[in-house]
Scaffold this motif. Structure first.
Motif, PDB file in Angstrom:
ATOM      1  N   SER A  37      60.543  32.736  49.636  1.00  0.00           N
ATOM      2  CA  SER A  37      61.856  32.824  50.290  1.00  0.00           C
ATOM      3  C   SER A  37      62.408  34.242  50.199  1.00  0.00           C
ATOM      4  CB  SER A  37      62.836  31.805  49.697  1.00  0.00           C
ATOM      5  OG  SER A  37      63.076  32.074  48.341  1.00  0.00           O
ATOM      6  N   GLY A  38      62.208  34.905  49.083  1.00  0.00           N
ATOM      7  CA  GLY A  38      62.647  36.301  48.969  1.00  0.00           C
ATOM      8  C   GLY A  38      61.930  37.185  49.973  1.00  0.00           C
ATOM      9  N   PHE A  39      60.643  36.962  50.158  1.00  0.00           N
ATOM     10  CA  PHE A  39      59.871  37.744  51.133  1.00  0.00           C
ATOM     11  C   PHE A  39      60.389  37.498  52.545  1.00  0.00           C
ATOM     12  CE2 PHE A  39      56.147  38.446  53.878  1.00  0.00           C
ATOM     13  CZ  PHE A  39      55.888  39.776  53.564  1.00  0.00           C
ATOM     14  N   LEU A  40      60.637  36.236  52.885  1.00  0.00           N
ATOM     15  CA  LEU A  40      61.147  35.895  54.212  1.00  0.00           C
ATOM     16  C   LEU A  40      62.544  36.483  54.437  1.00  0.00           C
ATOM     17  CD1 LEU A  40      59.943  32.193  54.564  1.00  0.00           C
ATOM     18  CD2 LEU A  40      58.977  34.230  55.642  1.00  0.00           C
ATOM     19  N   ILE A  41      63.384  36.428  53.422  1.00  0.00           N
ATOM     20  CA  ILE A  41      64.718  37.033  53.532  1.00  0.00           C
ATOM     21  C   ILE A  41      64.587  38.539  53.733  1.00  0.00           C
ATOM     22  CG2 ILE A  41      66.829  37.555  52.239  1.00  0.00           C
ATOM     23  CD1 ILE A  41      66.594  34.705  51.056  1.00  0.00           C
TER      24      ILE A  41
END
Length: 184
Positions: A168-172
């Motif tokens: 999720s951090g990567f996608l954000i």
């Protein structure tokens, strides 16, 4: 445009992973140990509610349960009347025939059907005085083995949570880069 600008997804992924890892460690090593007694007490109370003596008594007094046990009981009564009683008291077998043993068996079975629920209720009532479900559950869960097993059981889902934080951090981070590219 700066090349470090494209590191934003990687940094966001690492940040998401670190946040979820910190949460997992806090949960396993800080929160659960400090709340251990409250959690165990709550589980003990719930177990005592779920497994009440009233429920056990009603289950054991159920006529269908007695009906399932009666064939075995009748078999033992038959064996007693036809084999063991004549062996123990040979003179009695000369005076008692099959009709009499059948009638004795019928009376025994009838009495046992009436007596069985009362006996089981007495057993459960006396067992309640000596066996407290809540205390038993609390004692079992308070052992270090149960605590270790709980931590081991939670470790895998919490590790997945860390990976979800990474993803999720990567996608954000990617969304942030795209937004910044659109705004420039």
């Amino acid at each position: 445009m700066n090349a470090s600008f494209y590191l934003l997804p990687v940094l966001s992924a690492i940040l998401g992973w670190l946040i979820n890892r910190s949460f997992s460690r806090y949960l396993l090593y800080r929160y659960l140990p400090t709340r251990q007694e409250q959690i165990i007490d709550s589980i003990g109370n719930k177990a005592a509610q779920l497994i009440s003596t009233e429920k056990i008594e009603s289950y054991l007094a159920d006529p269908t349960l007695i009906g399932k046990a009666m064939p075995m009981i009748e078999k033992h009564i038959d064996e007693f009347l036809s084999v063991k009683l004549p062996q123990q008291i040979p003179m009695l077998s000369m005076f008692v025939g099959n009709k009499t043993t059948d009638k004795i068996k019928e009376v025994f079975v009838d009495q046992l059907q009436q007596l069985f629920p009362k006996v089981m209720t007495e057993i459960v009532t006396h067992a309640q005085d000596k066996f407290d479900i809540k205390t038993f559950v609390i004692n079992e869960l308070s052992s270090n083995d149960a605590i270790t097993q709980t931590k081991n059981a939670l470790a895998s889902p919490l590790q997945k949570l860390q990976y979800i934080g990474l993803l999720s951090g990567f996608l954000i981070g990617i969304v942030n880069v795209l937004l910044l590219l659109l705004l420039m």
